[in-house]
Write an enzyme that holds these catalytic residues in place. Structure first.
Site, PDB file in Angstrom:
ATOM      1  N   LYS A  37      78.813  26.009 -22.696  1.00  0.00           N
ATOM      2  CA  LYS A  37      77.706  26.328 -21.783  1.00  0.00           C
ATOM      3  C   LYS A  37      76.387  25.801 -22.339  1.00  0.00           C
ATOM      4  O   LYS A  37      75.615  25.160 -21.621  1.00  0.00           O
ATOM      5  CB  LYS A  37      77.632  27.855 -21.618  1.00  0.00           C
ATOM      6  CG  LYS A  37      76.318  28.363 -21.047  1.00  0.00           C
ATOM      7  CD  LYS A  37      76.305  29.870 -20.939  1.00  0.00           C
ATOM      8  CE  LYS A  37      75.583  30.582 -22.047  1.00  0.00           C
ATOM      9  NZ  LYS A  37      74.135  30.463 -22.056  1.00  0.00           N
ATOM     10  N   ASN A  38      76.150  26.067 -23.619  1.00  0.00           N
ATOM     11  CA  ASN A  38      74.848  25.736 -24.197  1.00  0.00           C
ATOM     12  C   ASN A  38      74.663  24.241 -24.405  1.00  0.00           C
ATOM     13  O   ASN A  38      73.583  23.803 -24.803  1.00  0.00           O
ATOM     14  CB  ASN A  38      74.627  26.484 -25.511  1.00  0.00           C
ATOM     15  CG  ASN A  38      74.353  27.957 -25.260  1.00  0.00           C
ATOM     16  OD1 ASN A  38      74.146  28.363 -24.116  1.00  0.00           O
ATOM     17  ND2 ASN A  38      74.360  28.756 -26.318  1.00  0.00           N
ATOM     18  N   ARG A  50      67.575  30.943 -18.814  1.00  0.00           N
ATOM     19  CA  ARG A  50      66.709  30.537 -19.923  1.00  0.00           C
ATOM     20  C   ARG A  50      66.763  29.012 -20.150  1.00  0.00           C
ATOM     21  O   ARG A  50      65.754  28.358 -20.414  1.00  0.00           O
ATOM     22  CB  ARG A  50      67.172  31.283 -21.182  1.00  0.00           C
ATOM     23  CG  ARG A  50      66.693  30.726 -22.490  1.00  0.00           C
ATOM     24  CD  ARG A  50      65.354  31.282 -22.877  1.00  0.00           C
ATOM     25  NE  ARG A  50      64.818  30.621 -24.057  1.00  0.00           N
ATOM     26  CZ  ARG A  50      63.595  30.795 -24.516  1.00  0.00           C
ATOM     27  NH1 ARG A  50      62.781  31.615 -23.906  1.00  0.00           N
ATOM     28  NH2 ARG A  50      63.171  30.163 -25.569  1.00  0.00           N
ATOM     29  N   ASP A  60      68.743  35.985 -21.326  1.00  0.00           N
ATOM     30  CA  ASP A  60      69.340  37.190 -21.900  1.00  0.00           C
ATOM     31  C   ASP A  60      68.301  38.185 -22.405  1.00  0.00           C
ATOM     32  O   ASP A  60      67.202  37.808 -22.790  1.00  0.00           O
ATOM     33  CB  ASP A  60      70.188  36.784 -23.102  1.00  0.00           C
ATOM     34  CG  ASP A  60      71.558  36.345 -22.675  1.00  0.00           C
ATOM     35  OD1 ASP A  60      72.002  36.782 -21.617  1.00  0.00           O
ATOM     36  OD2 ASP A  60      72.164  35.569 -23.423  1.00  0.00           O
ATOM     37  N   ASP A 111      75.157  34.126 -32.010  1.00  0.00           N
ATOM     38  CA  ASP A 111      75.967  34.431 -30.820  1.00  0.00           C
ATOM     39  C   ASP A 111      77.318  35.053 -31.182  1.00  0.00           C
ATOM     40  O   ASP A 111      77.994  35.608 -30.314  1.00  0.00           O
ATOM     41  CB  ASP A 111      76.189  33.165 -29.981  1.00  0.00           C
ATOM     42  CG  ASP A 111      74.933  32.769 -29.206  1.00  0.00           C
ATOM     43  OD1 ASP A 111      73.966  33.539 -29.206  1.00  0.00           O
ATOM     44  OD2 ASP A 111      74.927  31.676 -28.608  1.00  0.00           O
TER      45      ASP A 111
HETATM   46  C1  UD1 Z   1      69.889  28.911 -27.886  1.00  0.00           C
HETATM   47  C2  UD1 Z   1      71.132  29.411 -27.192  1.00  0.00           C
HETATM   48  C3  UD1 Z   1      71.472  30.832 -27.631  1.00  0.00           C
HETATM   49  C4  UD1 Z   1      71.564  30.907 -29.148  1.00  0.00           C
HETATM   50  C5  UD1 Z   1      70.302  30.329 -29.774  1.00  0.00           C
HETATM   51  C6  UD1 Z   1      70.365  30.293 -31.294  1.00  0.00           C
HETATM   52  C7  UD1 Z   1      71.021  28.252 -25.087  1.00  0.00           C
HETATM   53  C8  UD1 Z   1      70.851  28.337 -23.615  1.00  0.00           C
HETATM   54  N1  UD1 Z   1      70.916  29.378 -25.767  1.00  0.00           N
HETATM   55  O1  UD1 Z   1      68.805  29.716 -27.433  1.00  0.00           O
HETATM   56  O2  UD1 Z   1      72.721  31.187 -27.052  1.00  0.00           O
HETATM   57  O3  UD1 Z   1      71.696  32.267 -29.515  1.00  0.00           O
HETATM   58  O4  UD1 Z   1      70.064  29.002 -29.304  1.00  0.00           O
HETATM   59  O5  UD1 Z   1      71.485  29.631 -31.718  1.00  0.00           O
HETATM   60  O6  UD1 Z   1      71.307  27.202 -25.631  1.00  0.00           O
HETATM   61  N2  UD1 Z   1      61.360  30.774 -30.884  1.00  0.00           N
HETATM   62  C9  UD1 Z   1      59.991  30.910 -30.961  1.00  0.00           C
HETATM   63  N3  UD1 Z   1      59.216  29.912 -30.432  1.00  0.00           N
HETATM   64  C10 UD1 Z   1      59.740  28.805 -29.818  1.00  0.00           C
HETATM   65  C11 UD1 Z   1      61.160  28.693 -29.737  1.00  0.00           C
HETATM   66  C12 UD1 Z   1      61.945  29.700 -30.285  1.00  0.00           C
HETATM   67  O7  UD1 Z   1      59.481  31.873 -31.507  1.00  0.00           O
HETATM   68  O8  UD1 Z   1      58.984  27.934 -29.353  1.00  0.00           O
HETATM   69  C13 UD1 Z   1      62.206  31.848 -31.494  1.00  0.00           C
HETATM   70  C14 UD1 Z   1      62.994  32.626 -30.460  1.00  0.00           C
HETATM   71  O9  UD1 Z   1      62.231  33.685 -29.923  1.00  0.00           O
HETATM   72  C15 UD1 Z   1      64.168  33.116 -31.296  1.00  0.00           C
HETATM   73  C16 UD1 Z   1      64.404  31.972 -32.282  1.00  0.00           C
HETATM   74  O10 UD1 Z   1      63.202  31.215 -32.301  1.00  0.00           O
HETATM   75  O11 UD1 Z   1      63.839  34.266 -32.011  1.00  0.00           O
HETATM   76  C17 UD1 Z   1      65.570  31.075 -31.943  1.00  0.00           C
HETATM   77  O12 UD1 Z   1      65.371  30.500 -30.685  1.00  0.00           O
HETATM   78  P1  UD1 Z   1      66.044  29.117 -30.233  1.00  0.00           P
HETATM   79  O13 UD1 Z   1      66.778  28.507 -31.363  1.00  0.00           O
HETATM   80  O14 UD1 Z   1      65.010  28.322 -29.547  1.00  0.00           O
HETATM   81  O15 UD1 Z   1      67.123  29.632 -29.193  1.00  0.00           O
HETATM   82  P2  UD1 Z   1      67.295  29.259 -27.665  1.00  0.00           P
HETATM   83  O16 UD1 Z   1      67.188  27.774 -27.490  1.00  0.00           O
HETATM   84  O17 UD1 Z   1      66.440  30.144 -26.833  1.00  0.00           O
END
Ligand code: UD1
Length: 434
Positions: A27-28, A107, A131, A320
């Site tokens: 999915k991701n 998201r 989520d 995850d």
């Molecule tokens: C993606 C996955 C999710 C997985 C995560 C980490 C998708 C759709 N989702 O989420 O299933 O759990 O990677 O492996 O692919 N953050 C900030 N600022 C930013 C970006 C991120 O503070 O600009 C923080 C987020 O709040 C979080 C952490 O960084 O605490 C990790 O986020 P990120 O790696 O970006 O995860 P997602 O891409 O949202």
């Protein structure tokens, strides 16, 4: 009213899982690959795309942006793999506005931001939902786009990015290897003249999959799979034809299922190397995992030993899979310590697991779990995809009936979840919610 999943079990190791599971595309990855097709006008095709609601929401979003999209999936009677093909016709002129009613449901829709700015020099993307697992900021996405030359502001619930003269290559670094920020910045940079160097990027297999597709489309990217990506901007990309990487989190889920219920299951379509630290933990705890040509085999015939888990960006223990580790720790022999470093709200799951009798205590981003012999079935609620699936799996190690409400969360991550688990011998059914 959302469906519930109702699972009845005699307890751990009493009704072992047996058989084989075919895991489809991640999915991701698939959602990001779909978004990245925006980079090239013409006919793109992505295969091994999972049959889940999010794919249809992303298809609607691409249509909103001006694309024509068709999604084809085989029926569950044909295969429980639940993976099909998405064909996307991308026009020369896109309509670069992603509205809230679609974005809030997904998201991953933030991933259209990079390609839209790259193609159109402007984009308006609603702030995403997704989520319930934490605040999920966008600061790194925004700062990176600014460094590539866009003026970015947040107004009326929209991220507005403008680069009327186009983007230009730049040297960037991320505070944290964010998956989404890495994806947005790489897809923004591939068409930006000059060299972009992004340091401290995420290295997840889904990022590698995206970069490999971009290279197939004509992008010039060096360092794929490492912490530093170097992108040499090109003028134009060709449409994509790509097969999505297997879903390591789904594969990991079925591995934990065997660890919780006992049994002997062959998993096809995903590599154990893509969740190696988690697999190593299970082996150290007493499970047996053997790599096969197209997947792996997992066996477990005893109560596993306690273990410690610290979630970290790839190749660390995946956040995850953390809820599954917590469910397993609840019935392991001894005391386990779980540290969540990526999403602060993931421990909401602990309260639901406690309803099944788990002996655990959380403090900030640490949890101490004292293993007991068996859990006891109860009604619980899924708060997100992985927590929901982990509650069902905890039910495998619980005596009696576990009913997981709000199962639509689980459907968002797993094609045919109930049917797959039933095919392995679990007593599980989808029932209407009250
Ligand atoms: C993606 C996955 C999710 C997985 C995560 C980490 C998708 C759709 N989702 O989420 O299933 O759990 O990677 O492996 O692919 N953050 C900030 N600022 C930013 C970006 C991120 O503070 O600009 C923080 C987020 O709040 C979080 C952490 O960084 O605490 C990790 O986020 P990120 O790696 O970006 O995860 P997602 O891409 O949202």
């Amino acid at each position: 009213m959302s469906d519930c999943f109702r699972l009845t079990s005699p307890g751990p190791l009493q009704r072992p899982l047996e058989g084989s599971v075919d895991v489809g595309g991640a999915k991701n990855s698939a959602l990001k690959l779909m978004a990245a097709t925006l980079l090239a006008p013409g006919h793109s095709e992505i295969s091994n795309v999972p049959d889940i609601l999010d794919v249809h929401v992303m298809a609607q979003l691409l249509e909103q942006l001006g694309c024509t999209v068709s999604v084809t999936h085989p029926s569950p009677e044909e295969t429980l793999r639940g993976s099909g093909t998405v064909a996307i016709e991308v026009p020369e002129d896109l309509h670069p506005v992603a509205p809230y009613d679609l974005v809030r449901r997904l998201r991953a829709s933030i991933c259209v931001l990079g390609p839209l700015v790259a193609r159109c020099g402007t984009a308006r993307v609603a702030l995403p939902g997704g989520d319930n697992i934490g605040s999920r900021g966008l600061d790194m996405h925004i700062r990176g786009l600014e460094e590539l030359g866009a003026a970015v502001r947040v107004e009326h619930g929209m991220v507005v990015a403008e680069a009327p003269g186009g983007l230009t290559g730049a040297n960037l670094w991320l505070d944290f290897p964010s998956v989404g920020a890495t994806e947005n910045l790489v897809t923004a940079a591939v068409l930006a003249p000059g060299r972009t160097l992004v340091d401290n990027v995420a290295r997840e297999p889904e990022i590698v999959d995206l970069c490999e597709m971009l290279v197939e489309m004509g992008a010039q990217i060096d360092g794929i799979g490492s912490s530093t990506l170097t992108v040499e901007g090109v003028e134009r990309l060709e449409p994509a034809r790509h097969t999505t990487v297997g879903d390591r989190i789904v594969a990991g889920t079925w591995t934990f299922a065997v660890a919780l219920a006992g049994g002997d299951v062959t998993v096809d379509g995903a590599s154990v190397r893509h969740f190696e630290i988690a697999a190593d933990k299970l082996v150290a705890a007493g499970a047996q995992i053997d790599q096969l040509a197209n997947g792996f085999r997992v066996r477990c015939d005893r109560r596993l030993d306690a273990f410690d888990v610290v979630t970290l960006p790839y190749p660390g223990f995946p956040t995850d899979l953390q809820p599954f580790a917590m469910a397993l720790a609840a019935v392991a022999r001894g005391t386990s310590m779980i540290t969540e470093n990526v999403f602060e709200a993931r421990f909401m799951f602990a309260q639901e697991l406690a309803r099944l009798g788990a002996d655990l205590r959380t403090d900030g981003h640490h949890a101490v779990v004292r293993g007991i012999e068996r859990l006891s079935g109860a009604p619980v609620v899924a708060h997100d995809i992985r927590a929901g699936a982990a509650l069902v799996l905890a039910g495998l190690a619980a005596e009696g009936t576990t009913t997981v409400a709000d199962a639509h969360h689980i459907d968002r991550g797993y094609p045919h979840f109930v049917e797959v688990l039933a095919s392995l011998g679990a007593d599980i059914a989808r029932v209407p919610g009250d």
